[in-house]
Design a protein around this motif. Structure first.
Motif, PDB file in Angstrom:
ATOM      1  N   SER A 143     -18.504 -37.503   5.263  1.00 21.02           N
ATOM      2  CA  SER A 143     -17.337 -36.698   4.913  1.00 21.02           C
ATOM      3  C   SER A 143     -17.243 -36.462   3.402  1.00 21.02           C
ATOM      4  O   SER A 143     -16.243 -36.767   2.769  1.00 21.02           O
ATOM      5  CB  SER A 143     -16.070 -37.391   5.424  1.00 21.02           C
ATOM      6  N   CYS A 144     -18.323 -35.954   2.829  1.00 18.95           N
ATOM      7  CA  CYS A 144     -18.325 -35.704   1.393  1.00 18.95           C
ATOM      8  C   CYS A 144     -19.151 -34.461   1.079  1.00 18.95           C
ATOM      9  O   CYS A 144     -19.756 -33.876   1.963  1.00 18.95           O
ATOM     10  CB  CYS A 144     -18.893 -36.910   0.648  1.00 18.95           C
ATOM     11  N   ASP A 162     -20.065 -29.434   2.605  1.00 22.18           N
ATOM     12  CA  ASP A 162     -18.887 -30.291   2.545  1.00 22.18           C
ATOM     13  C   ASP A 162     -18.464 -30.572   3.979  1.00 22.18           C
ATOM     14  O   ASP A 162     -18.172 -29.632   4.725  1.00 22.18           O
ATOM     15  CB  ASP A 162     -17.764 -29.582   1.774  1.00 22.18           C
ATOM     16  N   LYS A 255     -15.995 -28.501  -5.801  1.00 21.39           N
ATOM     17  CA  LYS A 255     -15.794 -29.843  -5.240  1.00 21.39           C
ATOM     18  C   LYS A 255     -16.663 -30.799  -6.031  1.00 21.39           C
ATOM     19  O   LYS A 255     -17.719 -30.422  -6.531  1.00 21.39           O
ATOM     20  CB  LYS A 255     -16.286 -29.881  -3.795  1.00 21.39           C
ATOM     21  N   ARG A 258     -21.020 -35.561  -4.403  1.00 15.18           N
ATOM     22  CA  ARG A 258     -21.218 -37.011  -4.326  1.00 15.18           C
ATOM     23  C   ARG A 258     -22.700 -37.366  -4.298  1.00 15.18           C
ATOM     24  O   ARG A 258     -23.094 -38.395  -4.804  1.00 15.18           O
ATOM     25  CB  ARG A 258     -20.568 -37.557  -3.049  1.00 15.18           C
TER      26      ARG A 258
END
Lengths: 474, 293
Positions: A143-144, A162, A255, A258
């Protein structure tokens, strides 16, 4: 569970590959509710050899030789084109810019199977590679936001996912085979992009020179720096814009990324090492090392790719097909339908249709057809989550009146909705329109300008396999 | 004393008890901020999807991830807490949902709706809601008068008999019936299948369909019934369909389409699906588990 056979064929800048996979479909809903058919498993059952893409001249692909490669792989895998249910042929990187690429692609897709569709375009390629590499899955599992860089022979395809969805794509002319040399390390080819990079690096290279590793390293450092700027790791001083692939999207990330994932042939030299710096007679190894050296990965978590050099072909063969909703309506005998352009109504336009404004819809639809010079198009809209019976009836009447006046005799009325209401709309449409076929499917998200392919109905006719493509040829 | 003065007075007393001095205005602002209240603010429906989608948790590590998780479940996750207890909003939402569930069970279906749809009403042997809830056996039986009324008012021997019943949620009938009924009946008619006279059964349970199928000699019977409400929705309706239903037949012979409501499958789409399903049942001459295998 029902399995369908899917093929993936990738004609890249440097390599041509074929894979076969099996997609399992099943009803994921309980015994007591309306069925919901989904793709529940994806298994790669055959990975072909990696071939050098055959060229006839520097601007022409050798279509006949490509066909022979594909035919040989089908034979080795033990499948015939008639056994293949779905799949995609994708032409990528520099190959997509050859003079006869469109022709080769069309020819191959008809050879490969009845519902094997053709795709191209740097944006589509980026998304497909990111799905094949496993980056999309990682972003969904964790979830990143994850960025995938597919670094091939001619281009670097960048896609950000995403929560499993692609949110941004871009493409740069950076790749491992943009400078090539022969067995004696004499340079035989320097691409336009490599010439720019050499100028930026302040080194001089020309065809006929003997390759000097330190010079080539400096060129690769420029490429690595451009990628860093592209991802926002270092400040953009305009360097990456010099390498941007024509026709690729603006790459915007809003965003926090990550993780980073690499695929494509060069990825193997980022994840692993190679002692022979000039192996493969190109700059692939050096480019991989330059990226590691540049610290591009340091702000992110570096994740391993499920596939590197095969990411694109696996993405094409395994991740392009999806299925429609399980309550749909269609006339028999229409499928497969390929390369249908999508005309999407905005929310405001949709509410005018729900309120019965057929003249407005007819005007907009015929404008779209004439703009795009096509005979027919899919009428797409979001629809409503819980419409009343009267509202759907009005909508059906509006669409019937508008599209029958605009479409030539016998052309099908094709509706694609996002929300689950296609079965009722399709049935009411068929009551209104008796003299032409109707297709009404839902749970498919499309954008204006997309193209859609619809295969033969599966699972007792409950669902239709669907491939949504962003762009065919720019 | 108006609300403002009252509030000022309370704040003064509290501050005095604490033996401290403070700015009344500042305290009021802080209180208003915490409660999110002001006199001209519009009140939101706590049971709405929008309101429930808002996380109550303050300063989550990853707001996007929390919102995504919340969008995947109607469970009350990420609601936050006040010390060891529920927040005021969580508590009020729970109570509102519970109230909606109770209303669904205890209310009667609006008669104007039934009139609009041209449905007459027959009642099971239950005399009121309390008896309906406590005596399931009476909820699946009819008096002779009721059965005679059915015989006199309905078309006999239809291929398909469709009717509605309140079951445990009148709200479900009110929310869905008007959209699902024409979607099914028009669909069946367009397939050339004969449909019986629609009606409504008050205080009815699923197995009423067995008696009704026998009484009217219907080949296929389909009851649209309000399901027991939960805290997630009070509007859920199901269709129980059976081929040549008989009293005392095994439950496995029923084909069920459940979860028909605005956040499940939309009533109109379910209607279109049920019309196809009934056609399939007529063709296969079986229903329930037998149809599936």
């Amino acid at each position: 569970m029902k399995c369908i056979l899917s093929v993936g064929i990738d004609i890249g800048t440097s390599t041509t590959q074929v894979i076969f996979s099996q997609l399992g479909m099943d009803n994921t809903s309980s015994f007591f509710t309306v069925p919901k058919i989904s793709i529940v498993s994806k298994e790669i059952i055959y990975k072909g050899d990696i071939y050098t893409t055959p060229l006839r001249t520097s601007v022409m692909i050798d279509g006949e030789a490509v066909r022979e490669i594909v035919a040989a792989e089908y034979k080795k895998a033990g499948f015939t084109p008639s056994e293949v249910d779905t799949g995609a042929v994708i032409i990528t990187g520099e190959s997509a810019r050859k003079e006869n690429s469109e022709e080769v692609l069309r020819y191959l897709s008809s050879f490969a199977g009845e519902f094997v569709v053709s795709t191209a375009g740097p944006d589509m390629e980026s998304v497909i590679a990111g799905k094949g590499s496993g980056a999309a899955q990682y972003s969904s599992d964790e979830s990143c936001a994850v960025v995938n860089l597919d670094i091939g022979g001619g281009t670097t395809n960048v896609a950000v996912f995403d929560d499993g969805e692609s949110v941004s794509v871009g493409c740069l002319d950076i790749g491992g085979r943009l400078i090539r040399f022969d067995n004696n390390n004499v340079i035989t080819y320097i691409s336009e992009s490599a010439a720019i990079a050499a100028r930026e690096a302040g080194v001089s290279v020309s065809v006929g020179d003997t390759a000097v590793v330190s010079d080539l390293e400096k060129i690769c450092d420029v490429y690595a720096e451009a990628l860093k700027q592209f991802l926002g790791v270092t400040e953009n001083n305009g360097l990456c814009d010099k390498f941007r692939t024509p026709g690729s999207s603006d790459f915007v990330v809003n965003k926090r990324l990550r993780a980073v994932c690499f695929s494509g042939g060069v990825a193997d030299f980022i994840y692993g090492s190679e002692r022979d710096k000039l192996k493969f007679q190109d700059i692939g190894v050096l480019l991989g090392e330059a990226i590691v050296r540049s610290g591009l990965c340091s702000p992110f978590k570096l994740i391993g790719a499920a596939e590197t050099i095969r990411a694109t072909v696996i993405g094409a063969g395994t991740y392009t097909t999806s299925v429609s909703g399980s309550t749909i309506d269609y006339s028999e005998g229409l499928f497969p339908l390929k390369n249908i352009p999508v005309f999407k109504l905005s929310d405001e336009e949709q509410s005018r249709c729900f309120s019965g404004d057929d003249r407005f819809l007819a005007e907009r639809f015929s404008w779209y057809l004439s703009q795009n010079d096509c005979r027919n198009a899919v009428l797409a809209m979001d629809g409503q989550t819980n419409p009343s019976y009267m509202a759907v009836k009005t909508l059906a009447k509006t669409i019937a009146r508008a599209l029958t006046t605009v479409l030539p005799q016998g052309e099908a009325i094709m509706i694609v909705l996002r929300h689950d209401m296609a079965k009722i709309l399709g049935r009411l449409l068929r009551e209104e329109v008796k003299d032409r076929p109707v297709v009404s499917i839902d749970s498919v998200i499309v954008q204006q300008g997309d193209y859609i392919d619809m295969g033969k109905p599966l699972m007792e006719g409950m669902v239709i396999p669907v491939i949504v493509k962003t762009l065919i040829f720019g | 004393m108006d609300r403002n003065e009252l509030l000022n007075e309370i704040i003064r007393q509290v501050i005095a008890e604490m033996g401290a001095t403070a700015d009344v205005g500042a305290v009021k602002r802080a209180v208003a901020e915490t409660l999110g209240a002001s006199d001209n603010k519009e009140y939101t429906d706590l049971t709405s999807k929008e309101s429930k989608g808002q996380p109550g948790l303050k300063n989550p590590e990853d707001m996007d991830a929390l919102l995504r998780m919340k969008s995947k479940t109607p469970a009350r996750i990420g609601v936050g807490r006040a010390g060891g207890r529920l927040t005021t909003k969580s508590l009020l939402t729970l109570r509102a949902d519970h109230a909606a569930a109770k209303d669904a069970v205890f209310m009667d279906v609006n008669e104007d709706l039934l009139k609009r749809l041209g449905m007459f009403t027959v009642q099971t042997k239950c005399v009121d809601k309390n008896q309906f809830l406590t005596r399931p056996d009476l909820g699946r039986t009819f008096s002779d008068e009721a059965l005679n009324e059915l015989r006199s008012k309905c078309k006999m021997n239809p291929q398909v008999q469709i009717y509605a019943s309140d079951g445990l949620s009148s709200t479900a009938i009110e929310a869905n019936l008007e959209n699902i009924l024409p979607a099914i009946t028009d669909g069946l008619k367009s397939k050339g299948i004969s449909v019986g006279t629609p009606f409504f059964v008050k205080y009815g349970r699923v197995a009423t369909e067995d008696i009704i199928a026998e009484t009217l000699s219907a080949e296929v019977v389909c009851v649209l019934l309000g399901e027991r409400p939960g805290l997630a929705t009070a509007e859920s309706m199901s269709a129980y369909i059976a081929y040549k239903a008989t009293v005392g037949m095994p439950e496995a012979r029923r084909t069920v389409v459940s979860n028909i409501h605005k956040d499940g499958i939309a009533a109109v789409e379910a209607g279109a699906y049920i019309a196809d399903l009934i056609e399939k049942i007529l063709k296969a001459q079986k229903s329930g588990v037998e149809l599936q295998s």
